[in-house]
Structures are given as C-alpha cells and as structure tokens.
Enzyme design. Structure first.
Site, mmCIF file in Angstrom:
data_model
loop_
_atom_site.group_PDB
_atom_site.id
_atom_site.type_symbol
_atom_site.label_atom_id
_atom_site.label_comp_id
_atom_site.label_asym_id
_atom_site.label_seq_id
_atom_site.Cartn_x
_atom_site.Cartn_y
_atom_site.Cartn_z
ATOM 1 N N CYS A 90 -2.878 8.266 6.989
ATOM 2 C CA CYS A 90 -1.530 8.294 7.564
ATOM 3 C C CYS A 90 -1.592 8.534 9.064
ATOM 4 O O CYS A 90 -0.811 7.970 9.827
ATOM 5 C CB CYS A 90 -0.682 9.383 6.911
ATOM 6 S SG CYS A 90 -0.326 9.072 5.182
ATOM 7 N N CYS B 62 0.826 -1.206 0.000
ATOM 8 C CA CYS B 62 0.000 0.000 0.000
ATOM 9 C C CYS B 62 0.858 1.253 0.000
ATOM 10 O O CYS B 62 0.340 2.370 -0.083
ATOM 11 C CB CYS B 62 -0.912 0.045 1.205
ATOM 12 S SG CYS B 62 -1.800 -1.471 1.492
#
Lengths: 402, 139
Positions: free
Chosen positions: B102, B33
């Site tokens: 994130c 990813c």
C-alpha cells in the site's frame, strides 16, 4: 453501542458452558485416566459429555471422539479416510467452497499422491447430488462436502449427497462446524460417515471439537500415545473443554426451534435493510441459508475498510476481501460463486445470534449504510453526484437483482 | 495489526476528495487487486500548493494515501519525487508486512501525478520521474 456480529468467527462462551466447566478448572482437576476419586469424577464427566453430544447429534456415545477443534477434526477425517481407503483408491471429491481446513488438507493429500476433484458450485453456492454422482469413480475413497458455508451461509443438500456417495461405496464426510448448534443436525438422518464440529462456534470453549465416526467406519489413529479416545486420539483428555462443549451444545439444541425463528427473523430485517443500499448484492442462497448469516457485496468499496469503519462505531464484522486475508485474491468462496474480483473485494459478512437485540439490529443497518456511504465518498470508483459506480465489473452481465 | 497512526489516518483521512483545478492527476493500482489510488495536485511554481486523493482499498491504502498527501503538501516537486514508500510507512509508525504494498502504491500515485504534470507541459516525464506509470501489474 457495541454490537458483536461476527458469530461465525466465534461466539462468546455461554453461561451454561462456563458453569459446567468451572469445577473442572478448579477442584476436579484429576486425570480422567487415573483411578482415584477426583479422577473418577473427571472420567464420569467426560462420559456424560460424550453422551450429551451423541444425543444432540442422533449418534451413539462411542461414535463421538473429542478433538482439539474443527480444523483437527477435518484433518483427521480427510487424512484418516484417505489412508483407511487406500486399497480402494486415492480419489477424493470435495468442493471449491470448503473451509481451508478441508481444502488445504485435500491439497496436501494431492501432493501425497491422491487425486482431488474440486466440484464447482452454482451462483448461490450450491452443490448438487448429481454433480457428486458424476464425479464418483471406482477409485473414489472419500467425498467431503460442508454442511453449511462459513462465508455465505449456504446450506448444502447433504442428505442427498451422502446417499449418492454411500450407495457408491465411498466414505462421506461433512464439515458441520458452522451448522451444529444453529440448524438441526442429525447424523442418522443425514446418513454421513464422518462429521466435524467445533465447540466455540455454538457457545462452547475454544480448543475443543469433535469428530463423529459412524460405527463400522475405521479410521487410523490421529495421535499415537496412551490410548485415549478409544485409542484413536491419544493425549490427556480436555475434560473442562469437553464438558463445556457438551453443555453449550445441549443448550443450543434444546432451544433450537425458537432460536432459529428469532435469529432468522432478525436476519431478514438486516437483509431487507442492507438491500436498500444501492449497488448491493446479497451473496449465497436467500432461502437455504444459516439463520444468522448476512453476506453482501457492495460495489465500489473494499471490504476491509468497511470492517475497520464498522469497528470505529463498535460493530464487529468480517470480510472476504483480499486485504482481509493478506493475499492478492479475494475469498475463494466469493470467486467460486462467480463474483468478479473487483466486486468480491467489496464483501461484508455479518453473523448474528440470539444475543443481538432489536436495537442492535437497527444500529447494524444504520451503521453499515453509513460506512458504505463513507467509503464510497472516498472511492475513485464511485460517482457521488450520480450515486453510482464509475465503472461496472460484470463480464458475464450484471445480476438481475442489482 | 495497525498502529494508532494508521487508524487515525483511516478514521480521519487528510485531504480526501476532489480537486477541480488540479493540474496533475495520477491513478495507480487495479480494482482487480483491490486497491486504486487517485492523486490530484495543483502545482504552482514547482510547489505542490494543494493535493487531494481518492482511494478504493483497505485501511492501509486509505491511511498511506492520506499520509502521502500530508508529506508532499507544500513541498517542491523535487522533494515530492524523493518521497519513498518506506518514508510513508515510517510516518505511520510502520505497516504490517502484507500491507507494505500500500505504501508502494502511495509512492507510485505521487509519481504518477507528477508525471501527468510534466506530460501536460509536453515534457517527457520518464527521465525525471522514472517509469512507474501505467504498469499493469498486481503489485
């Protein structure tokens, strides 16, 4: 130092284009469709621009249609050809590495009932004429293959692919947005029916492009209205834009052999310099390559952080990593050439031009080397002591050049 | 697209590197990813005495890792467990919507390290930390 090395994204307006446009942004504001003096001047300029673009491409002026840019040209070519050839069939052939302007348009046509064949490419990003021939069917309406890829710079064998397609009776379109003004592009020599280009990719203004439509090929109008652009693309003409595009293209074509040699030599220097970085891989074809394109993947680092790191030292570059696109997957082009996701995330593209000096080239090599090392120092996938990745992600085997 | 704070933490990441005497190590994310965070802590008397990180990922991944280490350093384990991804993002003056994951990764990295701390002591971390470790998914 500031180094602009993202010329495939856009280029600064050339001085020639700027000077050519100025009168039409100030005094000669007339609507090219009107009859009085300032309008006639605008109409004359537009006519001249069309002639210049035609000359640069080996086309006839009446085969050049000004549009709002590369995306618009691609949309028109695909949707127009699909509609024009509907009676013949609804099969469209294109490739896995096209720009989204082509890919997403093809997907849209797929939802409208067309059948889309996406041709795979080899590890250098090449499509072969044989692949195209094998994909052709009696109901194939259109084949669209890009002239040169925007990410990895691979130049496709368009002349051969166009010949195969046209012998079969289908229309052939090429997205030449990255190629025009950078390598020789002659529509007659290539034998294409339709060709897209965008002004700002070769020093013209943004917001203007063109579609070449070979004489005898009939596309339905893109925009209905006052009948501009031979009734196919209505809307008051962007005279300054067309004039700027033509001036930039004329200059690019006049200086093409020297520019190509200069840029390719500097590109070779960058490729040589960056190849010295351990665990780096040049993507795309080393030979059949746009003169300014330098695209690499670096193991154990992520591309967007490379781009940001380079920005800190004044270097403009781009990446095909997922984080750069805001999606979970890295660029479809890098996946199509067979790169594993983990490696494709570490992509970096530098696209240089004749404006980049030798000093800038040295600076590029130095800074990319530094930034890759910096990113690796903070990467959990990198062993700083052994200067190697902690893990490799090549299920099909590590490429020989790595 | 990034705030000045994000750029500051990306350019000068705090607490980046290895922590050889760590007694709590967590790694979250997936290279497929495009981001992995490794969080290393030395926990003394329930206080995070030191913390270091290593991150493979975009600018936001580096910045959220850096900010998360600042927010938990010197804090108790309980305080660190209360850290939310939103708090990390807010401390950075916000993140673009596509980069919010994130901050989630940063929160998970902290929790993963603390889970490891408990596991090393033979304590089941799930009732304390919750399940966020080794979830093989692309967030």
């Amino acid at each position: 130092m500031f180094v602009y090395s993202d010329n495939a994204a856009t280029m600064p307006l050339s001085r020639e284009a700027f000077e050519a446009m100025l009168p039409f942004l100030r005094d000669n504001f007339g609507n090219a469709s009107s009859v009085y003096g300032v309008a006639r001047e605008a109409a004359r300029a537009l006519h001249g621009a069309r002639e210049d673009v035609a000359r640069a491409l080996g086309a006839k002026p009446e085969e050049i249609y000004f549009t709002g840019g590369g995306t618009e040209s691609d949309n028109w070519a695909l949707k127009g050809a699909a509609e024009a050839r509907r009676a013949r069939g609804r099969h469209i052939v294109t490739t896995a590495i096209e720009h989204h302007a082509v890919l997403h348009t093809a997907e849209y046509l797929g939802r409208q009932g067309c059948e889309i064949t996406l041709l795979p490419v080899d590890e250098r990003g090449l499509v072969s004429p044989e692949q195209v021939r094998d994909a052709l069917r009696p109901d194939t309406a259109l084949v669209s293959v890009m002239l040169a890829n925007n990410e990895i710079g691979t130049i496709e064998p368009i002349r051969e692919i166009a010949a195969v397609t046209r012998a079969h009776g289908a229309l052939f379109h090429t997205d030449a947005v990255q190629a025009v003004g950078h390598i020789p592009v002659d529509v007659t020599e290539l034998g294409v029916d339709l060709l897209s280009l965008a002004g700002h990719k070769f020093g013209g203004p943004k917001g203007v492009g063109a579609l070449y439509i070979r004489k005898g090929v009939r596309l339905p109008p893109l925009l209905h209205g006052g009948g501009h652009e031979r009734g196919l693309r209505s809307g008051t003409e962007n005279v300054a834009g067309a004039v700027g595009l033509a001036a930039a293209l004329t200059r690019a074509v006049q200086t093409l052999p020297e520019t190509m040699a200069l840029v390719a030599a500097r590109r070779a220097r960058v490729i040589d310099g960056l190849s010295r970085i351990p665990f780096s891989l040049l993507t795309g074809d080393p030979v059949r390559r746009l003169p300014g394109n330098i695209s690499f993947v670096f193991e154990a680092v992520e591309g967007e952080s490379l781009v940001l790191g380079l920005d800190m030292v004044g270097v403009c570059a781009s990446s095909g990593s997922a984080c750069s696109s805001g999606s979970l997957d890295p660029s479809h082009v890098l996946l199509a050439i067979g790169l594993p996701h983990e490696v494709a995330h570490g992509s970096l593209r530098l696209t240089i031009s004749e404006n980049n000096t030798e000093e800038e080239i040295d600076y590029l090599i130095e800074q990319v080397t530094n930034i890759v090392a910096r990113s690796r120092r903070m990467s959990p996938l990198w062993n700083e002591e052994t200067q190697s990745p902690t893990e490799r992600f090549w299920p099909q085997g590590v490429p020989a050049s790595l | 697209m990034y705030s000045e704070k994000v750029m500051d933490h990306f350019s000068n990441p705090r607490n980046v590197g290895e922590l050889p005497d760590a007694n709590a190590v967590g790694k979250v994310g997936n290279p497929k990813c495009g981001d992995i965070m490794k969080m290393m802590m030395r926990i003394e008397n329930d206080v995070i005495a030191d913390v270091k990180f290593k991150t493979f990922g975009c600018g936001a991944a580096v910045a959220t890792s850096s900010m998360a280490t600042e927010l938990v350093k010197g804090r108790t384990v309980t305080e660190a467990l209360a850290l939310t991804n939103k708090a990390v993002a807010e401390a950075l003056d916000g993140l673009p919507p596509v980069k919010m994951h994130c901050s989630v990764l940063a929160e998970e990295a902290i929790k993963s390290a603390i889970s490891d701390y408990y596991l090393r002591q033979g304590i089941d971390p799930v009732p304390i930390v919750g399940c966020n470790v080794d979830c093989e998914h692309c967030h």
